[in-house]
Scaffold this motif. Structure first.
Motif, mmCIF file in Angstrom:
data_model
loop_
_atom_site.group_PDB
_atom_site.id
_atom_site.type_symbol
_atom_site.label_atom_id
_atom_site.label_comp_id
_atom_site.label_asym_id
_atom_site.label_seq_id
_atom_site.Cartn_x
_atom_site.Cartn_y
_atom_site.Cartn_z
ATOM 1 N N UNK A 152 0.880 -1.223 0.008
ATOM 2 C CA UNK A 152 -0.101 -0.005 -0.070
ATOM 3 C C UNK A 152 1.004 1.286 -0.021
ATOM 4 N N UNK A 153 0.473 2.427 -0.737
ATOM 5 C CA UNK A 153 1.245 3.453 -0.857
ATOM 6 C C UNK A 153 0.948 4.256 0.651
ATOM 7 N N UNK A 154 1.466 5.212 0.930
ATOM 8 C CA UNK A 154 1.532 6.101 2.168
ATOM 9 C C UNK A 154 -0.141 6.692 2.293
ATOM 10 N N UNK A 155 -0.651 6.848 1.378
ATOM 11 C CA UNK A 155 -2.082 7.655 1.421
ATOM 12 C C UNK A 155 -3.142 6.252 1.625
ATOM 13 N N UNK A 156 -2.900 4.961 0.949
ATOM 14 C CA UNK A 156 -3.716 4.056 1.247
ATOM 15 C C UNK A 156 -3.345 3.642 2.918
ATOM 16 N N UNK A 157 -2.130 3.587 3.299
ATOM 17 C CA UNK A 157 -2.045 3.302 4.708
ATOM 18 C C UNK A 157 -2.555 4.220 5.501
ATOM 19 N N UNK A 158 -3.153 5.475 5.328
ATOM 20 C CA UNK A 158 -3.711 6.340 6.024
ATOM 21 C C UNK A 158 -5.336 6.554 5.833
ATOM 22 N N UNK A 159 -5.597 5.485 4.861
ATOM 23 C CA UNK A 159 -7.160 5.393 4.684
ATOM 24 C C UNK A 159 -7.835 6.169 3.689
ATOM 25 N N UNK A 160 -6.920 6.519 2.728
ATOM 26 C CA UNK A 160 -7.203 7.292 1.559
ATOM 27 C C UNK A 160 -6.892 6.522 0.421
ATOM 28 N N UNK A 161 -8.130 5.985 -0.275
ATOM 29 C CA UNK A 161 -7.933 5.231 -1.385
ATOM 30 C C UNK A 161 -8.491 5.919 -2.664
ATOM 31 N N UNK A 162 -8.533 7.149 -2.712
ATOM 32 C CA UNK A 162 -8.872 7.913 -3.907
ATOM 33 C C UNK A 162 -7.936 7.886 -5.067
ATOM 34 N N UNK A 163 -6.856 7.467 -4.849
ATOM 35 C CA UNK A 163 -5.881 7.389 -6.018
ATOM 36 C C UNK A 163 -5.828 6.116 -6.555
#
Length: 163
Positions: A152-163
């Protein structure tokens, strides 16, 4: 040669009397050796220790349970004469061909090493009265596995799956 749960399940894929796979029983010396989840044969005896393997498909007694058929292998016993055997099986990537896909992509044969060795011996303890029989089987298996995973990317690890 069964290595692990999946191979035990594949080796247990019998159809008896036209029934579904898994609707049979495997009993070793009268005791069921089927696993509870997939009805796989959970205990695979040393072939050198077997005296008889047969299939029973008709006229079941209550002892056979829910089976369409029963495979009841019987182990050997000792005799008045000392007897035994040794056996081995070797598999190595040097003896195997590479897959079509690996050859197409220029990938070398993966490492695969399997050694199965064992034996059995039986004989008298007290002539005509008491006997012994024992067997041993050792399986050593090494094979390389290729896994591909996405981290998972850094954003995905923070709960943001928009990208």
């Amino acid at each position: 040669v069964g290595v692990g749960y999946a191979d035990r399940r594949n080796m247990s894929g019998l159809r008896i009397n036209g029934g579904e796979i898994g609707r049979h029983d495997v009993q070793l010396d009268g005791n069921s050796v089927q696993g509870a989840a997939w009805r796989e044969t959970a205990v695979i005896p040393n072939p050198a220790a077997l005296s008889e393997v047969r299939g029973v498909t008709n006229n079941f007694t209550a002892a056979t349970g829910l089976a369409q058929g029963v495979v009841p292998p019987t182990t050997q016993g000792g005799t008045n004469a000392i007897h035994g055997d040794l056996n081995f099986l070797l598999r190595n990537e040097a003896f195997n061909a590479n897959t079509f896909g690996n050859n197409l992509q220029g990938i070398a044969r993966p490492k695969y090493r399997l050694f199965q060795g064992g034996g059995a011996v039986g004989g008298p303890v007290v002539k005509d009265k008491l006997f012994f029989f024992t067997s041993f089987l050792r399986l050593t298996h090494n094979s390389s596995q290729t896994y591909q995973a996405t981290v998972p990317t850094l954003l995905e690890r923070q709960g943001d799956f928009s990208q």
